[in-house]
Write a protein that holds these residues in place. Structure first.
Motif, short mmCIF file in Angstrom:
data_model
loop_
_atom_site.label_atom_id
_atom_site.label_comp_id
_atom_site.label_asym_id
_atom_site.label_seq_id
_atom_site.Cartn_x
_atom_site.Cartn_y
_atom_site.Cartn_z
N VAL A 160 0.85 -1.19 0.00
CA VAL A 160 0.00 0.00 0.00
C VAL A 160 0.89 1.24 0.00
N THR A 161 0.55 2.22 -0.85
CA THR A 161 1.39 3.42 -0.98
C THR A 161 0.62 4.71 -0.74
N GLU A 162 -0.66 4.63 -0.34
CA GLU A 162 -1.42 5.84 -0.05
C GLU A 162 -2.44 5.56 1.05
N VAL A 163 -2.99 6.61 1.62
CA VAL A 163 -3.93 6.48 2.73
C VAL A 163 -5.22 5.81 2.25
N LEU A 164 -5.61 4.73 2.89
CA LEU A 164 -6.86 4.06 2.58
C LEU A 164 -7.98 4.64 3.44
N ASP A 165 -9.18 4.71 2.88
CA ASP A 165 -10.35 5.27 3.57
C ASP A 165 -10.07 6.70 4.05
N ALA A 166 -9.31 7.44 3.28
CA ALA A 166 -8.90 8.79 3.69
C ALA A 166 -10.10 9.73 3.80
N GLN A 167 -9.96 10.70 4.69
CA GLN A 167 -10.95 11.76 4.82
C GLN A 167 -10.31 13.06 4.34
N ILE A 168 -11.06 13.85 3.60
CA ILE A 168 -10.55 15.11 3.08
C ILE A 168 -11.02 16.24 4.00
N VAL A 169 -10.07 16.88 4.66
CA VAL A 169 -10.37 17.97 5.58
C VAL A 169 -9.48 19.16 5.19
N ASN A 170 -10.12 20.29 4.94
CA ASN A 170 -9.39 21.49 4.50
C ASN A 170 -8.51 21.20 3.29
N GLY A 171 -9.01 20.35 2.42
CA GLY A 171 -8.27 20.01 1.22
C GLY A 171 -7.14 19.03 1.42
N LYS A 172 -6.97 18.53 2.64
CA LYS A 172 -5.87 17.61 2.95
C LYS A 172 -6.40 16.18 3.09
N LYS A 173 -5.64 15.22 2.60
CA LYS A 173 -6.00 13.81 2.73
C LYS A 173 -5.51 13.31 4.09
N THR A 174 -6.43 13.11 5.00
CA THR A 174 -6.06 12.80 6.39
C THR A 174 -6.34 11.34 6.74
N ALA A 175 -5.67 10.88 7.80
CA ALA A 175 -5.99 9.57 8.35
C ALA A 175 -7.42 9.58 8.87
N PRO A 176 -8.20 8.53 8.61
CA PRO A 176 -9.60 8.53 9.06
C PRO A 176 -9.70 8.63 10.57
N SER A 177 -10.71 9.35 11.02
CA SER A 177 -10.95 9.53 12.45
C SER A 177 -11.94 8.48 12.93
N LEU A 178 -11.63 7.88 14.06
CA LEU A 178 -12.47 6.84 14.63
C LEU A 178 -13.47 7.42 15.63
N PHE A 179 -12.97 8.26 16.51
CA PHE A 179 -13.82 8.83 17.55
C PHE A 179 -13.23 10.16 18.01
N THR A 180 -14.11 11.12 18.27
CA THR A 180 -13.68 12.44 18.71
C THR A 180 -14.41 12.83 19.99
N PRO A 181 -13.72 13.00 21.10
CA PRO A 181 -14.38 13.47 22.32
C PRO A 181 -14.98 14.85 22.10
N THR A 182 -16.11 15.10 22.74
CA THR A 182 -16.75 16.41 22.65
C THR A 182 -17.11 16.89 24.05
N GLY A 183 -17.48 18.15 24.16
CA GLY A 183 -17.91 18.69 25.45
C GLY A 183 -16.82 18.61 26.49
N ALA A 184 -17.20 18.13 27.67
CA ALA A 184 -16.27 18.08 28.79
C ALA A 184 -15.13 17.10 28.57
N GLN A 185 -15.30 16.15 27.64
CA GLN A 185 -14.26 15.14 27.40
C GLN A 185 -13.23 15.57 26.36
N ALA A 186 -13.43 16.67 25.67
CA ALA A 186 -12.52 17.10 24.60
C ALA A 186 -11.30 17.79 25.19
#
Length: 466
Positions: A160-186
């Motif tokens: 493999v030579t590129e990010v699989l299941d990539a997410q595009i954020v601000n035009g950048k190919k990023t590693a996929p995010s699994l979980f993001t804390p919010t509120g008091a846990q962030a």
């Protein structure tokens, strides 16, 4: 050493005495990672704050034989995670702002080159949590030291030579995010991730919370559920087992989270509802785009069909079940008790269908008939006496010169004995539902997508009216 430019050293020590065996001074920048050993390459791997990935080999005496390095393009305190000929490390970008060049670097150990980089929002400073799925893909998870402290991962294997299941954020190919804390846990996160046998990931960040991220619950299944209930009493869940079947294939016992509705049942009730309140919120993935975060997790329900009998009828059914269960080991002396149980069962009329152990009564009757029927013995006796039975025959030939005679033996007498054994009675247990033995699925110990935050949970059994 913590500086990014000053040379550092690595040493080998005698495991018994602690004395230094060998020293290598050519490491660029301070080393804050732990050293990982890979048995397939028989080498040791680590990173440096000077921005290098290192491979060291030693001989049988503990002396360094070679030290190789790769420039990562930024500082790294990440301990390498090594799986199937690949190494995974977090690398710092140009600053502490969001998406400033921090990455997860994927290194091919055969060519000793960076295969590709997966960009992250913040600096992944920890070691990666890695597993291999059934299709041979490595899944490696990192927490990132950014404002929310999200968990990201790379899906990878040799070639493999590129990010699989990539997410595009601000035009950048990023590693996929699994979980993001919010509120008091962030908050920012620099703690390693750990996982249990169910694929649940546990971690903490600077918020002061310990969080559990688990695979989404697909359904609930119950075992040993009582289906005949007594009017005027609450549902009896004393033998009830409840399992959550997760989307990663795991079947998890959640019986300890049961709460019982103590409202008295009525004849109008025909089922009870089992509710598992298992999580707070989750990420909702979008193909190719950033996740939607803080999505509330809905409770999962299943139902148990029940029949609510009038108190007198219920007691009659239970009395017959007790007569049957009290039969115990069946012998010839059990005949009267078996007949009494049969009479009591037949007297129930339409209520007979609610007797849960009638099969045990049928088995007891069959066993009794076996005991009452004579069987052949494995032993036999024979008695032959000349005074009991004897015979003699003489055969004369046409030629008077030859004569012969033969005597026949006495007939045998056989004595039979009954040698049957008594059998144990059996009982029938009601079973509401079952589930297949789980498979850890795509992550073999770590959930991949659709995960829920498990900080607290409860499993509720409530009833519903018609």
């Amino acid at each position: 050493m913590a500086n990014t430019t000053d040379p550092a050293r690595i040493v080998t020590l005698d495991k018994n005495s602690g004395s230094v065996i060998d020293t290598e001074y050519t490491v660029g920048g301070g080393v804050r990672s732990t050293i990982s050993y890979d048995k397939d390459t028989d080498a040791y791997y680590f990173t440096s704050n000077g921005g290098y990935f290192y491979k060291a080999t030693i001989d049988d005496e503990g002396n360094f034989t070679k030290l190789d390095s790769i420039a990562l393009g930024g500082a790294s305190t990440s301990t390498p995670t090594v799986l199937n000929g690949r190494a995974y490390v977090g690398v710092n970008g140009s600053g502490w702002g969001d998406y400033k060049g921090s990455v997860i670097a994927v290194i091919d150990l055969d060519s000793f080159e960076i295969a590709y980089k997966a960009e992250t929002k913040g600096y992944p400073q920890t070691s990666g949590l890695g597993v291999v799925n059934e299709n041979g893909y490595n899944y490696v998870y990192f927490s990132e030291n950014a404002s929310a402290g999200a968990i990201r991962y790379v899906k990878d294997k040799k070639g493999v030579t590129e990010v699989l299941d990539a997410q595009i954020v601000n035009g950048k190919k990023t590693a996929p995010s699994l979980f993001t804390p919010t509120g008091a846990q962030a908050q920012y996160a620099i703690a390693d991730l750990v996982a249990d046998e169910n694929g649940t990931i546990y971690f903490k960040n600077d918020s002061g919370y310990i969080m559990a991220v688990g695979s989404e619950v697909e359904k609930l299944v119950t075992e040993n559920a009582k289906t005949v209930c007594k009017e005027g009493e609450a549902y009896d869940a004393s033998d009830l087992k409840v399992y959550a079947v997760l989307k990663n294939g795991v079947k998890k016992d959640v019986t300890d989270y049961v709460t019982i509705d103590d409202t008295a049942l009525t004849a109008d009730d025909d089922f009870v509802t089992v509710t598992y309140k298992y999580g707070m919120y989750r990420d909702k993935t979008k193909e190719g785009a950033a996740n939607t975060t803080g999505v509330a997790v809905s409770p999962v329900e299943t139902t148990i069909n029940v029949t609510v009998l009038a108190a007198e009828d219920y007691d009659s059914v239970k009395a017959v079940e007790k007569l049957i269960s009290d039969l115990g080991e069946i012998t010839l002396d059990s005949e009267n008790d078996i007949k009494a149980a049969r009479v009591a069962y037949d007297a129930l009329g339409d209520l007979k269908e609610y007797v849960g152990n009638v099969d045990a009564l049928t088995a007891a009757e069959e066993k009794l008939e076996e005991l009452k029927t004579p069987s052949s013995s494995s032993e036999a006796e024979s008695s032959v006496s000349s005074s009991d039975v004897s015979s003699e025959s003489t055969v004369s030939s046409a030629n008077s010169e030859d004569t012969s005679s033969a005597t026949s033996s006495a007939a045998e007498s056989v004595i039979s004995a009954d040698t049957s054994k008594a059998a144990d009675s059996s009982s029938k247990t009601a079973n509401n539902a079952g589930a297949a033995n789980p498979n850890t699925g795509a992550t073999a110990g770590v959930c991949v997508a659709g995960l829920a935050l498990l900080i607290s949970g409860a499993l509720t059994v409530s009833r519903k009216r018609k």
